[in-house]
Design a protein around this motif. Structure first.
Motif: not given
Ligand code: CP
Ligand code: NVA
Length: 311
Positions: A134, A58-60, A137, A55-56, A107
Motif C-alpha cells: 500500500h 480514504r484512498t478513493r 499509505q 471498498p475504500s 485497488r
Molecule cells: N487507509 C486506507 O487505505 O483507507 P481506505 O481503505 O478507506 O481507502
C-alpha cells in the motif's frame, strides 16, 4: 519540486523508488499541504481511471479530490461494474483504458493482477492497495513522521500486529529512508518474505535496523512510533475468529504498551480501525494519536504522486 524522474512510471511498490525520490515526494507533499491551491489546473485535460475491487474511503476520496483540485477528471470504476467483473481479461482492459485515460489507479485483491495491468497498460499504473503493498499509505505515513519529528532517519517504528500489506510497505519505506523498524507479530503472521529480503538490502545502504519478534513489549520499548492495522484485512473475513484468537489480547496497542515507548511517541494507524481489537479506544482517541493527520496526508501525498508521474 516535482520529482521529474518519476514521470511516466508505474508506482506498484516504494521498493522501485530511490530514497531521494521518496524524500522528494514527501517534500513536495508538504508544499502542497501548505498551499492547497498549489499546481491547481496543472492536470487540466487529464483523465484518471480509479479501479476498485475492494471498498475504500480514504484512498478513493483523497485520489478523487487530489485529481479534482489539480484540474483533472477522476473516473471511479467499480470492478464489478466493469466488464472485468464478467471475465474480460486484465490485459484487454488495460489496453482499452490506455486509449482513453492518462493514468490508472487500481485497488485489487491480488498483487499479480496489478502487475499484469501495469504490463499491458501503455499508461502509468498506481497501486491503490493490493494484498501485498500500500505505497500511497506509506507515503502519507512518512510525511506524518517527518512533520512530527522533523526527520525520518533514526526514528524507531514499532509495528504491532499483523505483518500485512501496510506492514510490508512500511518496512520498505522505513528501510529506504534509514528509519529503524521492529515488527511484533504472532508466528505465522510475519511480513512477506520477499519484502523482508528487500528491506535487508535497503538497510545495508540506509543503516536501518530491522527486527522481527513475537514480543510486542520488546518491539515497543524505546519506539518513537507505535503503528498497527486491523487484524482482519479486506478479503480475510473467513479467518476472523482464528485471527482474533491468535492476536488477542497480546497484540492490542494499549496505554500500557504506549508507556514502554518514548514519552514523545505517537500512535499511527492507516484506518479504518477496530477499537477493542488492534488498538484500545483510549490510545487511538488519545492525544498521542496521529491518525487524523495521517488520513489528511493521504490527500497531499496523492497529489505529489500524480503531479510527479504526469509531469
Ligand atoms: N487507509 C486506507 O487505505 O483507507 P481506505 O481503505 O478507506 O481507502
Ligand atoms: N490491511 C488493511 C488496510 C486497509 C487500508 C486491508 O488490506 O484491509
Amino acid at each position: 519540486m516535482i520529482v521529474e524522474s518519476l514521470r511516466g512510471r508505474d508506482l506498484l511498490t516504494l521498493q522501485d523508488l530511490t530514497s531521494e525520490e521518496i524524500m522528494g515526494l514527501i517534500k513536495l507533499s508538504a508544499e502542497l499541504k501548505r498551499d492547497r491551491r498549489l499546481f491547481s489546473g496543472r492536470l487540466s485535460g487529464r483523465n484518471i481511471a480509479m479501479i476498485f475491487e475492494k471498498p475504500s474511503t480514504r484512498t478513493r476520496v483523497s485520489l478523487d479530490v487530489a485529481v479534482s483540485e489539480l484540474g483533472g477528471k477522476p473516473i471511479y470504476l467499480r470492478f464489478d461494474e466493469l466488464q472485468l467483473g464478467r471475465g474480460e481479461t486484465i490485459a484487454d482492459t488495460a489496453r482499452v483504458l490506455s486509449r482513453y485515460v492518462d493514468l490508472i489507479t487500481a485497488r485489487v485483491r491480488r498483487h499479480a493482477d496489478l502487475a499484469e495491468l501495469a504490463e499491458w497498460a501503455d499508461k502509468p499504473v498506481v497501486n491503490a492497495l493490493s494484498d501485498l503493498d500500500h505505497p500511497l499509505q506509506t507515503l502519507a505515513d512518512l510525511l506524518t513522521i517527518w512533520e512530527r519529528f522533523g526527520k525520518i532517519r533514526g526514528i524507531k517504528i514499532a509495528w504491532i500486529g499483523d505483518g500485512n500489506n501496510v506492514c510490508n510497505s512500511t518496512l520498505i519505506g522505513a528501510t529506504k529512508l534509514g528509519a529503524h523498524i521492529a515488527i511484533a507479530c504472532p508466528r505465522g503472521y510475519e511480513p512477506d518474505r520477499r519484502y523482508l529480503e528487500w528491506a535487508q538490502e535497503n538497510a545495508k545502504v540506509s543503516g536501518s535496523m530491522i527486527e522481527v519478534t513475537e514480543d510486542p513489549e520488546r518491539a515497543a520499548r524505546g519506539a518513537d512510533v507505535l503503528m498497527t492495522d486491523v487484524f482482519v484485512s479486506m478479503g480475510m473475513e473467513a479467518e476472523r475468529e482464528k485471527r482474533l484468537r491468535d492476536f488477542l489480547p497480546r497484540y492490542q496497542v494499549t496505554g500500557r504498551l504506549m508507556e514502554l515507548a518514548k514519552p514523545s511517541a505517537i500512535f499511527m494507524h492507516p484506518l479504518p480501525a477496530k477499537r477493542g481489537e488492534e488498538v484500545s479506544a483510549e490510545v487511538i482517541d488519545g492525544d498521542r494519536s496521529a491518525v487524523w493527520d495521517q488520513a489528511e496526508n493521504r490527500l497531499h501525498t496523492a497529489k505529489a504522486v500524480l503531479l510527479s508521474i504526469l509531469g
